[in-house]
Design an enzyme around this catalytic site. Structure first.
Site, mmCIF file in Angstrom:
data_model
loop_
_atom_site.group_PDB
_atom_site.id
_atom_site.type_symbol
_atom_site.label_atom_id
_atom_site.label_comp_id
_atom_site.label_asym_id
_atom_site.label_seq_id
_atom_site.Cartn_x
_atom_site.Cartn_y
_atom_site.Cartn_z
ATOM 1 N N GLU A 1 2.629 49.606 -115.157
ATOM 2 C CA GLU A 1 4.004 50.631 -115.298
ATOM 3 C C GLU A 1 5.017 50.322 -116.275
ATOM 4 O O GLU A 1 5.803 49.249 -116.153
ATOM 5 C CB GLU A 1 4.252 51.037 -114.085
ATOM 6 N N LYS B 1 2.590 57.454 -109.720
ATOM 7 C CA LYS B 1 2.675 57.701 -108.298
ATOM 8 C C LYS B 1 1.609 58.793 -108.074
ATOM 9 O O LYS B 1 1.139 59.657 -108.799
ATOM 10 C CB LYS B 1 4.201 58.817 -108.276
#
Length: 398
Positions: A209, A225
């Site tokens: 990420e 997410k």
């Protein structure tokens, strides 16, 4: 006390520099020029300290809108590793102090400036036997599930919309932990794979990420997410999940707001909304948020706006941080912070998910997930276990 200056790793052996996001052609050909380490107890503003320290050592990052140089102005000076803990990020956000850290040897800020040197191979000796003991969790599955229920109750009261909960585990080891931590960087999807070492501590990262990337004044963040097993059925389930999509979009909106604080008006855009990517044996949903940096944006303001990352805190961010402080039994240590590379006109920091750390006695891992009103406590416990399983297996050498 704050430590400044280069020094060797006393209790952990030397390795070639392999900092996440460092230039590929420079890895293994770097030598430390200067170092800053800081802890919350030292006082002061870690974002300002980082910017000032870098400028003092030939890396001015007071204006990230300037074009990145096409070559190194100083043929020796390359760039710097930058690590900021979740606790330091929470301080920047004005959150209350978190629970005690399980690995207090780790700093909350580390900035390491590197020069180039001729490529060399470390002296090769016989590998030391590696043993990793059983993992001791910071909370039981029942305690984790109870914390999920507590967040759901807070959502019901209107205190928060979403909160990310993170658990910790530690295991004793014998032998050299650096080869184990270095293996994390080879995990599939580890966009920020690498290690950073210090005096008696080391961090290994396999993060997919992007917390924040800046190049020639362009800002990018890639929040992740939503998680499912990396099977055809898992991918279809992730794409069809209203709960995962709502959780994801909530964090994308938070990241848009964070970037808007430091961007030119009207330049924040979202690309690839809810794109499904693979990390190890998991599917994860990722979006890309772009913006153009406001005139004169410097590193300190960039860190204040983006740390700690929205995908590992929740919404609203400060209210979620208050929930985290109340519910998590130990600090987040090396996890859920920032780690990467900085150079003139360029910043590339990964969010330290899928991250492990070593002190002189134990390895530490962290994992968690975002909690919404629709969260199932047992499913959240299982998701955290699925995220940490590849990390623990890799550390064990499997």
């Amino acid at each position: 006390m704050r430590k400044v200056g280069p020094y060797g790793v006393e209790t952990l052996p030397e390795v070639l520099v392999d900092v996440p996001a460092a230039p590929a052609g420079c890895r293994g050909a770097l030598v430390e020029r200067a170092r800053l380490q800081w802890r919350r107890t030292d006082g002061g503003d870690p974002a300002a300290l980082a910017e000032e320290f870098l400028a003092a050592h030939g890396l001015p990052l007071h204006d990230l809108t300037r074009p990145a140089p096409t070559h190194h102005g100083d043929t020796r000076l390359c760039g710097a590793a930058l690590y900021l803990s979740a606790a330091a990020g929470a301080l920047l956000a004005g959150a209350p102090p978190a629970a005690p850290e399980p690995a207090p040897a780790l700093p909350d800020l580390a900035v390491v400036v590197y020069d180039h040197r001729p490529t060399r191979t470390p002296d090769g000796g016989p590998p030391t036997p590696w043993w990793l003991g059983p993992w001791a969790e910071s909370w039981t599955p029942a305690q984790h599930a109870a914390a999920v229920d507590a967040v759901r109750a807070a959502i019901g009261r209107g205190d928060v919309y979403q909160t990310n909960l993170v658990g910790h585990a530690a295991a004793r080891y014998t032998g050299d932990p650096l080869p184990a931590l270095s293996r994390l960087g080879a995990l599939p999807g580890a966009r920020y794979g690498g290690v950073l070492t210090g005096d008696g501590w080391a961090i290994g990262c396999a993060s997919p990420e992007t917390l924040i990337e800046v190049h020639d004044g362009h800002l990018i963040t890639r929040p992740i997410k939503g998680t499912r097993p990396a099977t055809p059925a898992g991918r279809a389930e992730l794409l069809a999940s209203a709960k995962e999509r709502a959780e994801h979009i909530m964090i994308v909106d938070l990241e848009r707001n964070d970037l808007a604080r430091i961007a030119r008006t009207g330049t924040v855009t979202v690309d690839d909304l809810f794109a499904v990517r693979r990390w190890c044996d998991l599917w994860q949903a990722e979006s890309t948020v772009h913006a153009t940096a406001a005139d004169g944006l410097g590193l300190a303001d960039l860190l204040r706006a983006t740390c700690p990352g929205g995908s590992v805190t929740g919404a609203p961010k400060r209210a979620a941080l208050t929930q985290i402080t109340r519910l998590e039994p130990v600090g987040r240590g090396a996890s859920m912070g920032a780690l990467g590379w900085v150079a003139p006109g360029h910043v590339d920091l990964g969010l330290t998910i899928r991250t492990a750390a070593a002190d002189g006695e134990k390895l530490h891992t962290w994992a968690g997930g975002g909690i919404t009103w629709d969260s199932d406590p047992h499913a959240e416990v299982a998701e955290a276990a699925a995220k940490t399983a590849p990390v623990r297996a890799t550390l064990a050498g499997r």
